[in-house]
Design an enzyme around this catalytic site. Structure first.
Site, short mmCIF file in Angstrom:
data_model
loop_
_atom_site.label_atom_id
_atom_site.label_comp_id
_atom_site.label_asym_id
_atom_site.label_seq_id
_atom_site.Cartn_x
_atom_site.Cartn_y
_atom_site.Cartn_z
CG ASP A 230 -6.61 -2.69 -3.44
OD1 ASP A 230 -7.28 -1.71 -2.71
OD2 ASP A 230 -5.58 -3.02 -3.52
CG HIS B 90 -5.68 -2.31 -0.17
ND1 HIS B 90 -4.74 -2.32 -0.58
CD2 HIS B 90 -5.12 -1.59 1.33
CE1 HIS B 90 -4.24 -0.84 -0.87
NE2 HIS B 90 -3.90 -1.16 0.48
CB SER C 79 -1.10 0.29 1.05
OG SER C 79 -1.75 0.59 1.22
#
Length: 303
Positions: free
Chosen positions: A244, A276, A164
């Site tokens: 995601d 995610h 991320s």
């Protein structure tokens, strides 16, 4: 009037909201942290180190089972995610993930604890991570402050990784290495797990978090081809998750990297049916095990 400004929301983003008086409220402001410990099952040992006190930067180091006291391991420099505003290298999710990777890939992991928004606005996270990387590189000649790195790291096989926001920061680091160098360190590969880049509804949030920016074309948000062409590594592994919203950003990065003129090898892996960073929350699931196994095989591969 002051009470009204205290209660009225001026801006609302995915991870926080901003009141008219300037106060920022994180939607998730607490996460559990666990201390380092020695795992009796895998033999992985862990410890925390202070890299800088002003600004505060630290890290957790994981060392796999040391059967030979003179053995040297590859190193994975890992940067946690959390929208630049949440989570910790010391949280249980990241501790367990880094420990598993250390044990299975037989690598030393340095997991970085960087400054978070809003206490420290961007680009602090990038600079903290660069400072931590330079601290790691200070051990190249065996005279750095941390014995584990002095005695047990081979600096000709170093990897960067992150998920991320940590994937975004990892990109900026490997670009910086390619642009200005990191003496004594050879970066073999970079692992980007569900990375954050521009082109999503979170663009404005990133710009708000980073008062010193170049707009939507800021190279940290949207890396240009000339930056991608300078990545200072030989291999890149990118994960995207089917459900995601950042999938499009990860795929765009993959396509732009292939077209940039960079001479390394890049691979894209899609986690079908997954959300995610699912692997941190559900580490025992088959798909999470597959993701970890792919990371391990990337770290262990010889090209």
């Amino acid at each position: 009037m002051a009470e009204l400004r205290d209660s009225q929301i001026a801006l609302k983003f995915r991870f926080f909201q901003v009141y008219q008086n300037g106060r920022i409220q994180l939607f998730r402001s607490h996460w559990d942290k666990i201390p380092p410990y020695d795992d009796p099952i895998t033999g992985v040992r862990s410890k925390d180190v202070t890299i800088s006190s002003d600004p505060p930067v630290s890290a957790r180091i994981f060392m796999p089972n040391l059967r030979n006291p003179n053995h040297k391991f590859p190193l994975l420099f890992y940067i946690h995610g959390g929208g630049f505003s949440m989570m910790s290298a010391f949280s249980k999710e990241y501790h367990h993930f880094c420990s598993r990777v250390s044990a299975q890939a037989n690598v030393i992991v340095v997991s970085v604890e960087y400054g978070l928004f809003p206490e420290r606005r961007l680009p602090a996270c990038y600079e903290d991570s660069w400072a931590a990387l330079q601290w790691v590189a200070s051990h190249v000649n065996g005279n750095g402050p941390e014995p584990w790195l002095n005695n047990h790291v081979t600096f000709n096989k170093v990897f960067f990784g992150g998920d991320s926001a940590g994937g975004n920061i990892s990109h900026t680091l490997v670009y910086r290495v390619g642009a200005i160098g990191l003496p004594g360190v050879r970066v073999d590969g970079v692992i980007l797990i569900h990375p954050f880049f521009g082109g999503t509804e979170d663009d404005e949030m990133w710009l708000f978090m980073n008062p010193i920016h170049g707009g939507l074309q800021d190279p940290k948000l949207n890396p240009p081809a000339e930056n991608l062409a300078k990545l200072g590594c030989e291999r890149v592994l990118i994960f995207v998750a089917e459900k995601d919203y950042l999938k499009v950003a990860g795929k765009n990065y993959y396509e732009e990297l292939k077209k940039s003129g960079w001479r390394g090898r890049v691979e894209l892996v899609e986690n079908h049916g997954q959300h995610h960073c699912f692997h941190l929350r559900h580490s025992a699931y088959e798909e999470a095990v597959e993701l970890t196994n792919k990371v391990v095989s990337f770290l262990k591969a010889d090209w």
